[in-house]
Write a protein that holds these residues in place. Sequence first.
Motif, PDB file in Angstrom:
ATOM      1  N   SER A   1       0.821  -1.198   0.000  1.00 47.33           N
ATOM      2  CA  SER A   1       0.000   0.000   0.000  1.00 47.33           C
ATOM      3  C   SER A   1       0.860   1.254   0.000  1.00 47.33           C
ATOM      4  CB  SER A   1      -0.885  -0.001   1.247  1.00 47.33           C
ATOM      5  OG  SER A   1      -1.477   1.259   1.447  1.00 47.33           O
ATOM      6  N   THR A   2       0.358   2.335  -0.609  1.00 45.65           N
ATOM      7  CA  THR A   2       1.051   3.614  -0.519  1.00 45.65           C
ATOM      8  C   THR A   2       0.790   4.260   0.829  1.00 45.65           C
ATOM      9  OG1 THR A   2      -0.807   4.755  -1.549  1.00 45.65           O
ATOM     10  CG2 THR A   2       1.002   4.073  -2.992  1.00 45.65           C
ATOM     11  N   HIS A   3      -0.142   3.731   1.626  1.00 48.37           N
ATOM     12  CA  HIS A   3      -0.408   4.248   2.968  1.00 48.37           C
ATOM     13  C   HIS A   3       0.531   3.548   3.935  1.00 48.37           C
ATOM     14  CE1 HIS A   3      -3.798   6.350   1.376  1.00 48.37           C
ATOM     15  NE2 HIS A   3      -4.279   5.237   0.918  1.00 48.37           N
ATOM     16  N   GLN A   4       1.774   3.995   3.939  1.00 55.63           N
ATOM     17  CA  GLN A   4       2.792   3.326   4.728  1.00 55.63           C
ATOM     18  C   GLN A   4       3.649   4.338   5.464  1.00 55.63           C
ATOM     19  OE1 GLN A   4       5.540   1.386   1.913  1.00 55.63           O
ATOM     20  NE2 GLN A   4       4.539   2.594   0.375  1.00 55.63           N
ATOM     21  N   ASP A   5       4.202   3.915   6.583  1.00 52.28           N
ATOM     22  CA  ASP A   5       5.109   4.761   7.341  1.00 52.28           C
ATOM     23  C   ASP A   5       6.368   5.018   6.530  1.00 52.28           C
ATOM     24  OD1 ASP A   5       3.437   4.831   9.562  1.00 52.28           O
ATOM     25  OD2 ASP A   5       4.333   3.039  10.422  1.00 52.28           O
ATOM     26  N   VAL A   6       6.949   6.183   6.724  1.00 49.14           N
ATOM     27  CA  VAL A   6       8.199   6.541   6.069  1.00 49.14           C
ATOM     28  C   VAL A   6       9.134   7.107   7.132  1.00 49.14           C
ATOM     29  CG1 VAL A   6       9.323   7.951   4.314  1.00 49.14           C
ATOM     30  CG2 VAL A   6       6.998   7.111   3.918  1.00 49.14           C
TER      31      VAL A   6
ATOM     32  N   GLY B   1      22.856  17.077   2.953  1.00 53.67           N
ATOM     33  CA  GLY B   1      22.066  17.383   1.769  1.00 53.67           C
ATOM     34  C   GLY B   1      21.373  16.204   1.116  1.00 53.67           C
ATOM     35  N   ILE B   2      21.588  15.022   1.639  1.00 49.16           N
ATOM     36  CA  ILE B   2      20.920  13.824   1.123  1.00 49.16           C
ATOM     37  C   ILE B   2      19.854  13.419   2.136  1.00 49.16           C
ATOM     38  CG2 ILE B   2      21.173  11.425   0.377  1.00 49.16           C
ATOM     39  CD1 ILE B   2      22.701  13.358  -1.395  1.00 49.16           C
ATOM     40  N   VAL B   3      18.655  13.133   1.643  1.00 49.07           N
ATOM     41  CA  VAL B   3      17.555  12.683   2.492  1.00 49.07           C
ATOM     42  C   VAL B   3      17.417  11.180   2.286  1.00 49.07           C
ATOM     43  CG1 VAL B   3      15.090  12.875   2.985  1.00 49.07           C
ATOM     44  CG2 VAL B   3      16.385  14.899   2.281  1.00 49.07           C
ATOM     45  N   TYR B   4      17.572  10.427   3.364  1.00 52.30           N
ATOM     46  CA  TYR B   4      17.420   8.975   3.316  1.00 52.30           C
ATOM     47  C   TYR B   4      16.023   8.653   3.825  1.00 52.30           C
ATOM     48  CZ  TYR B   4      22.406   9.338   2.790  1.00 52.30           C
ATOM     49  OH  TYR B   4      23.655   9.685   2.331  1.00 52.30           O
ATOM     50  N   ALA B   5      15.286   7.861   3.057  1.00 55.01           N
ATOM     51  CA  ALA B   5      13.906   7.532   3.408  1.00 55.01           C
ATOM     52  C   ALA B   5      13.712   6.030   3.307  1.00 55.01           C
ATOM     53  CB  ALA B   5      12.932   8.249   2.463  1.00 55.01           C
ATOM     54  N   GLY B   6      13.329   5.423   4.422  1.00 55.46           N
ATOM     55  CA  GLY B   6      13.058   3.994   4.454  1.00 55.46           C
ATOM     56  C   GLY B   6      11.570   3.765   4.569  1.00 55.46           C
ATOM     57  N   SER B   7      11.051   2.909   3.705  1.00 53.41           N
ATOM     58  CA  SER B   7       9.620   2.632   3.704  1.00 53.41           C
ATOM     59  C   SER B   7       9.352   1.275   3.090  1.00 53.41           C
ATOM     60  CB  SER B   7       8.899   3.715   2.901  1.00 53.41           C
ATOM     61  OG  SER B   7       7.523   3.514   2.896  1.00 53.41           O
TER      62      SER B   7
ATOM     63  N   THR C   1      14.837   1.318  10.035  1.00 49.70           N
ATOM     64  CA  THR C   1      15.450   2.205  11.014  1.00 49.70           C
ATOM     65  C   THR C   1      16.749   2.732  10.419  1.00 49.70           C
ATOM     66  OG1 THR C   1      14.488   0.958  12.837  1.00 49.70           O
ATOM     67  CG2 THR C   1      16.375   2.325  13.342  1.00 49.70           C
ATOM     68  N   LEU C   2      17.022   4.031  10.593  1.00 46.85           N
ATOM     69  CA  LEU C   2      18.172   4.658   9.963  1.00 46.85           C
ATOM     70  C   LEU C   2      19.125   5.245  10.998  1.00 46.85           C
ATOM     71  CD1 LEU C   2      16.157   6.726   7.326  1.00 46.85           C
ATOM     72  CD2 LEU C   2      17.220   4.502   6.983  1.00 46.85           C
ATOM     73  N   SER C   3      20.429   5.229  10.696  1.00 48.93           N
ATOM     74  CA  SER C   3      21.417   5.867  11.559  1.00 48.93           C
ATOM     75  C   SER C   3      22.622   6.248  10.713  1.00 48.93           C
ATOM     76  CB  SER C   3      21.848   4.918  12.670  1.00 48.93           C
ATOM     77  OG  SER C   3      22.850   5.503  13.456  1.00 48.93           O
ATOM     78  N   ILE C   4      23.127   7.489  10.910  1.00 51.52           N
ATOM     79  CA  ILE C   4      24.344   7.939  10.231  1.00 51.52           C
ATOM     80  C   ILE C   4      24.945   9.085  11.046  1.00 51.52           C
ATOM     81  CG2 ILE C   4      23.210   9.624   8.721  1.00 51.52           C
ATOM     82  CD1 ILE C   4      25.153   8.766   6.486  1.00 51.52           C
ATOM     83  N   ALA C   5      26.240   9.105  11.153  1.00 50.62           N
ATOM     84  CA  ALA C   5      26.983  10.201  11.791  1.00 50.62           C
ATOM     85  C   ALA C   5      26.388  10.650  13.121  1.00 50.62           C
ATOM     86  CB  ALA C   5      27.083  11.380  10.832  1.00 50.62           C
ATOM     87  N   GLY C   6      26.027   9.704  13.972  1.00 50.49           N
ATOM     88  CA  GLY C   6      25.517  10.039  15.292  1.00 50.49           C
ATOM     89  C   GLY C   6      24.053  10.423  15.351  1.00 50.49           C
ATOM     90  N   LYS C   7      23.342  10.399  14.225  1.00 52.34           N
ATOM     91  CA  LYS C   7      21.905  10.662  14.196  1.00 52.34           C
ATOM     92  C   LYS C   7      21.201   9.339  13.932  1.00 52.34           C
ATOM     93  CE  LYS C   7      22.695  14.519  11.144  1.00 52.34           C
ATOM     94  NZ  LYS C   7      22.216  15.176   9.944  1.00 52.34           N
ATOM     95  N   SER C   8      20.045   9.141  14.562  1.00 50.00           N
ATOM     96  CA  SER C   8      19.287   7.934  14.247  1.00 50.00           C
ATOM     97  C   SER C   8      17.801   8.226  14.312  1.00 50.00           C
ATOM     98  CB  SER C   8      19.635   6.781  15.185  1.00 50.00           C
ATOM     99  OG  SER C   8      19.073   6.968  16.447  1.00 50.00           O
TER     100      SER C   8
END
Length: 103
Positions: free
Chosen positions: A35-40, A47-53, A82-89
């Motif tokens: 479904s397109t009704h999904q969590d993102v 400057g890069i946006v990482y999006a997991g869905s 779940t995302l994590s990079i450079a001390g951000k998660s």
Amino acid sequence: MLLYIGCNGFVSGLDPRSGNEIWRTPLGKGLFGGSTHQDVCVLEHQGIVYAGSFGVLHALDGRSGEILWSNELKGMGYNDVTLSIAGKSVQFVSSEEDSPSKS
């Protein structure tokens, strides 16, 4: 600098002062035509946006919303990412109400 949000299979870049949407990118239906009704889950870094869905990770240009690449994370399933990079998660955390009852 934009504010990035993910909701219902989309990622958007908004002006944080006015709330006006600058761009919106659909992420597709994920693995197995979900479904397109999904969590993102969204995380920005340099400057890069990482999006997991729905089991797919996307990298988007933070200025335009253009998808730079996608990775289906083969063999990892199709749940939340779940995302994590450079001390951000960024993680999805359920509340006590969402947890199964303990008997």
